[in-house]
Scaffold this motif. Sequence first.
Motif, PDB file in Angstrom:
ATOM      1  N   ALA A 164      41.859  58.904  35.312  1.00 37.64           N
ATOM      2  CA  ALA A 164      41.202  58.141  35.801  1.00 37.64           C
ATOM      3  C   ALA A 164      40.568  56.877  35.045  1.00 37.64           C
ATOM      4  CB  ALA A 164      39.351  58.576  34.902  1.00 37.64           C
ATOM      5  N   PRO A 165      41.724  56.661  33.751  1.00 37.35           N
ATOM      6  CA  PRO A 165      42.137  55.197  33.555  1.00 37.35           C
ATOM      7  C   PRO A 165      42.857  54.482  34.930  1.00 37.35           C
ATOM      8  CG  PRO A 165      42.380  56.601  32.026  1.00 37.35           C
ATOM      9  CD  PRO A 165      41.597  57.159  33.163  1.00 37.35           C
ATOM     10  N   LEU A 166      43.890  55.375  35.207  1.00 38.48           N
ATOM     11  CA  LEU A 166      44.865  55.001  36.316  1.00 38.48           C
ATOM     12  C   LEU A 166      44.609  54.745  37.281  1.00 38.48           C
ATOM     13  CD1 LEU A 166      48.109  54.697  37.099  1.00 38.48           C
ATOM     14  CD2 LEU A 166      47.549  57.058  36.929  1.00 38.48           C
ATOM     15  N   VAL A 167      43.123  55.235  37.958  1.00 35.71           N
ATOM     16  CA  VAL A 167      42.227  54.810  39.358  1.00 35.71           C
ATOM     17  C   VAL A 167      41.812  53.362  38.716  1.00 35.71           C
ATOM     18  CG1 VAL A 167      40.698  55.492  40.614  1.00 35.71           C
ATOM     19  CG2 VAL A 167      42.503  57.016  39.959  1.00 35.71           C
ATOM     20  N   ARG A 168      41.030  53.368  37.392  1.00 36.76           N
ATOM     21  CA  ARG A 168      40.084  52.120  38.179  1.00 36.76           C
ATOM     22  C   ARG A 168      41.054  50.972  37.521  1.00 36.76           C
ATOM     23  NH1 ARG A 168      37.333  55.687  34.147  1.00 36.76           N
ATOM     24  NH2 ARG A 168      35.334  56.479  34.863  1.00 36.76           N
ATOM     25  N   ALA A 169      42.150  50.594  37.267  1.00 34.24           N
ATOM     26  CA  ALA A 169      43.369  50.512  36.434  1.00 34.24           C
ATOM     27  C   ALA A 169      43.608  49.801  37.943  1.00 34.24           C
ATOM     28  CB  ALA A 169      44.283  50.292  35.737  1.00 34.24           C
ATOM     29  N   THR A 170      44.052  50.784  39.227  1.00 33.63           N
ATOM     30  CA  THR A 170      44.252  50.162  40.694  1.00 33.63           C
ATOM     31  C   THR A 170      43.008  49.450  40.893  1.00 33.63           C
ATOM     32  OG1 THR A 170      46.119  52.680  40.214  1.00 33.63           O
ATOM     33  CG2 THR A 170      45.269  51.714  42.524  1.00 33.63           C
ATOM     34  N   ALA A 171      42.023  49.887  41.247  1.00 35.46           N
ATOM     35  CA  ALA A 171      40.877  49.607  41.726  1.00 35.46           C
ATOM     36  C   ALA A 171      40.971  48.470  41.796  1.00 35.46           C
ATOM     37  CB  ALA A 171      39.746  50.642  41.702  1.00 35.46           C
ATOM     38  N   ARG A 172      40.982  47.611  40.349  1.00 39.47           N
ATOM     39  CA  ARG A 172      40.326  45.899  39.846  1.00 39.47           C
ATOM     40  C   ARG A 172      42.211  45.897  40.129  1.00 39.47           C
ATOM     41  NH1 ARG A 172      38.837  48.691  34.862  1.00 39.47           N
ATOM     42  NH2 ARG A 172      41.208  48.682  33.721  1.00 39.47           N
ATOM     43  N   THR A 173      43.366  46.224  40.383  1.00 43.73           N
ATOM     44  CA  THR A 173      44.657  45.672  40.662  1.00 43.73           C
ATOM     45  C   THR A 173      43.918  45.298  42.060  1.00 43.73           C
ATOM     46  OG1 THR A 173      45.621  46.525  39.671  1.00 43.73           O
ATOM     47  CG2 THR A 173      46.963  45.781  41.437  1.00 43.73           C
ATOM     48  N   VAL A 174      43.547  46.261  42.865  1.00 43.87           N
ATOM     49  CA  VAL A 174      43.509  46.033  44.372  1.00 43.87           C
ATOM     50  C   VAL A 174      42.949  44.842  44.781  1.00 43.87           C
ATOM     51  CG1 VAL A 174      42.924  47.091  46.665  1.00 43.87           C
ATOM     52  CG2 VAL A 174      44.320  48.188  45.293  1.00 43.87           C
ATOM     53  N   ASP A 175      40.796  45.114  44.371  1.00 42.35           N
ATOM     54  CA  ASP A 175      40.386  43.388  43.964  1.00 42.35           C
ATOM     55  C   ASP A 175      40.220  42.709  43.966  1.00 42.35           C
ATOM     56  OD1 ASP A 175      37.403  43.459  44.052  1.00 42.35           O
ATOM     57  OD2 ASP A 175      37.632  42.592  42.498  1.00 42.35           O
ATOM     58  N   ALA A 176      41.599  42.185  42.744  1.00 42.76           N
ATOM     59  CA  ALA A 176      41.933  40.967  41.865  1.00 42.76           C
ATOM     60  C   ALA A 176      43.287  40.680  43.707  1.00 42.76           C
ATOM     61  CB  ALA A 176      42.233  41.239  41.501  1.00 42.76           C
ATOM     62  N   ALA A 177      43.505  40.862  44.331  1.00 45.90           N
ATOM     63  CA  ALA A 177      44.773  40.843  44.687  1.00 45.90           C
ATOM     64  C   ALA A 177      44.002  40.428  46.157  1.00 45.90           C
ATOM     65  CB  ALA A 177      45.567  41.765  44.640  1.00 45.90           C
ATOM     66  N   LEU A 178      42.732  41.142  46.923  1.00 46.42           N
ATOM     67  CA  LEU A 178      42.351  41.579  47.943  1.00 46.42           C
ATOM     68  C   LEU A 178      41.484  39.966  47.490  1.00 46.42           C
ATOM     69  CD1 LEU A 178      41.055  44.801  49.162  1.00 46.42           C
ATOM     70  CD2 LEU A 178      43.018  43.034  49.774  1.00 46.42           C
ATOM     71  N   ARG A 179      41.402  39.842  46.308  1.00 49.52           N
ATOM     72  CA  ARG A 179      40.130  38.070  46.613  1.00 49.52           C
ATOM     73  C   ARG A 179      41.462  37.338  46.605  1.00 49.52           C
ATOM     74  NH1 ARG A 179      38.379  38.123  41.390  1.00 49.52           N
ATOM     75  NH2 ARG A 179      38.917  39.956  40.894  1.00 49.52           N
ATOM     76  N   ASP A 180      42.691  37.558  45.846  1.00 50.66           N
ATOM     77  CA  ASP A 180      43.315  36.274  46.130  1.00 50.66           C
ATOM     78  C   ASP A 180      42.905  34.836  44.939  1.00 50.66           C
ATOM     79  OD1 ASP A 180      46.355  35.164  46.449  1.00 50.66           O
ATOM     80  OD2 ASP A 180      45.603  34.556  48.484  1.00 50.66           O
ATOM     81  N   GLU A 181      42.352  34.696  44.067  1.00 50.32           N
ATOM     82  CA  GLU A 181      41.576  33.553  43.573  1.00 50.32           C
ATOM     83  C   GLU A 181      42.400  33.738  42.483  1.00 50.32           C
ATOM     84  OE1 GLU A 181      37.703  35.345  42.516  1.00 50.32           O
ATOM     85  OE2 GLU A 181      37.071  34.430  44.341  1.00 50.32           O
ATOM     86  N   ASP A 182      42.993  34.248  41.422  1.00 49.36           N
ATOM     87  CA  ASP A 182      44.224  34.709  40.207  1.00 49.36           C
ATOM     88  C   ASP A 182      45.227  35.564  40.099  1.00 49.36           C
ATOM     89  OD1 ASP A 182      45.396  33.717  37.335  1.00 49.36           O
ATOM     90  OD2 ASP A 182      43.213  34.204  36.519  1.00 49.36           O
ATOM     91  N   ARG A 183      46.707  34.716  41.303  1.00 47.49           N
ATOM     92  CA  ARG A 183      47.450  35.159  41.006  1.00 47.49           C
ATOM     93  C   ARG A 183      47.468  35.705  40.073  1.00 47.49           C
ATOM     94  NH1 ARG A 183      50.238  31.615  45.510  1.00 47.49           N
ATOM     95  NH2 ARG A 183      48.451  32.004  47.211  1.00 47.49           N
ATOM     96  N   ALA A 184      47.788  35.089  39.171  1.00 49.21           N
ATOM     97  CA  ALA A 184      48.237  35.459  37.591  1.00 49.21           C
ATOM     98  C   ALA A 184      47.763  36.958  37.126  1.00 49.21           C
ATOM     99  CB  ALA A 184      48.206  34.853  36.274  1.00 49.21           C
TER     100      ALA A 184
END
Length: 360
Positions: A293-313
């Motif tokens: 479960a934590p891995l799935v949530r972290a992966t979801a946040r990772t993909v969401d941040a990459a698709l938004r492309d607002e803060d690459r760091a």
Amino acid sequence: MPGSVRVPLDPPPRARLRSAARLAVCAAVPWFLCLWWGTSTVPVPAALPAVLILRDDVYAAPRLGWDRLVGVVVGVVLTALVLHWLPAPTADSVSSVSWAASASFLAVLACGCAGMYLMYRGGTPNQQVLVTALVIYATATPGYALARLAESAVGIATVVLLGPLLWPPDPYRSAAAGLDAYRGELGGLLGTVATRLGSGGPPAARDRPEEAQLWGRPGNGLAAYERAARRTRLTRLYLRTPGRPPNGLEERLRLAARTALTLQYFTQELRERARTDGPAPPAGADTALRDLAPLVRATARTVDAALRDEDRAAAAADLDRSRALDLAHRAAHPTRHDVVLRAGLHLTHEAVAEHLAARG
């Protein structure tokens, strides 16, 4: 999910009004042109292409119009050949049982179905072949076949030439809105999966049609984007098409299309695991799945941040956390054969890493 913005897929009222006005104009113009030409007193086939061809992507009208015109031509030819050898329906054959009329109908039906499926394109048969064949058979009056062909051609030409010039949508803006909508729905889906895993419930629900549509949206959006990009290299017929797309949109669409495949693989593997494990999973299975479960949530946040492309760091930091959780799960459950299950998440991390590296 934090940072997710759900963009509704339904167009706003103003866009719907523009679509309705575009359709009305593209249906009225060929109607009056055919009346002026004198093809018939009620040229309905001239108005039908506007209803059947115009879509949200008005720039697809040339391809759809060509498919429809070819279908009309083939339907006209097939029916003309059948009625040349077999009798056409008459008032007497309609009011009474006529084996000859039934034979001609079955022949038209068989030829129309064969032509429809022989002209398979884009994953669907050309239904216009059968529709035209049946309509001409039911209206077997002298000159009707040629009149329908002429009216269909006028209607298709009007839609192809005039449709994209009437309040054309911005394809890049539509692609960006579709990407935001996909991102929001993907966050909701992965959040639900993580909740089910964390609570110890069944790892996945049954297949849902809306989920299958979700995985196809990034690919469709990327295809629409590429069509828009190709148009900018041609003559600027479509006046409102922007010269340059928003920065990074193509890369984010490609990432969405790529990770949609890997995440779909992960969710499908969860369903297969639920089916094979049954209602009473083996010992140790619950712990391993709950730890996902934590891995799935972290992966979801990772993909969401990459698709938004607002803060690459921030996206890079989310990716590092996801990879660390992946390694921790492997270390915590070394005897579990979850490499296939985790493969979808691992490939997702690799796709995000390559995207961030390419973006600099």
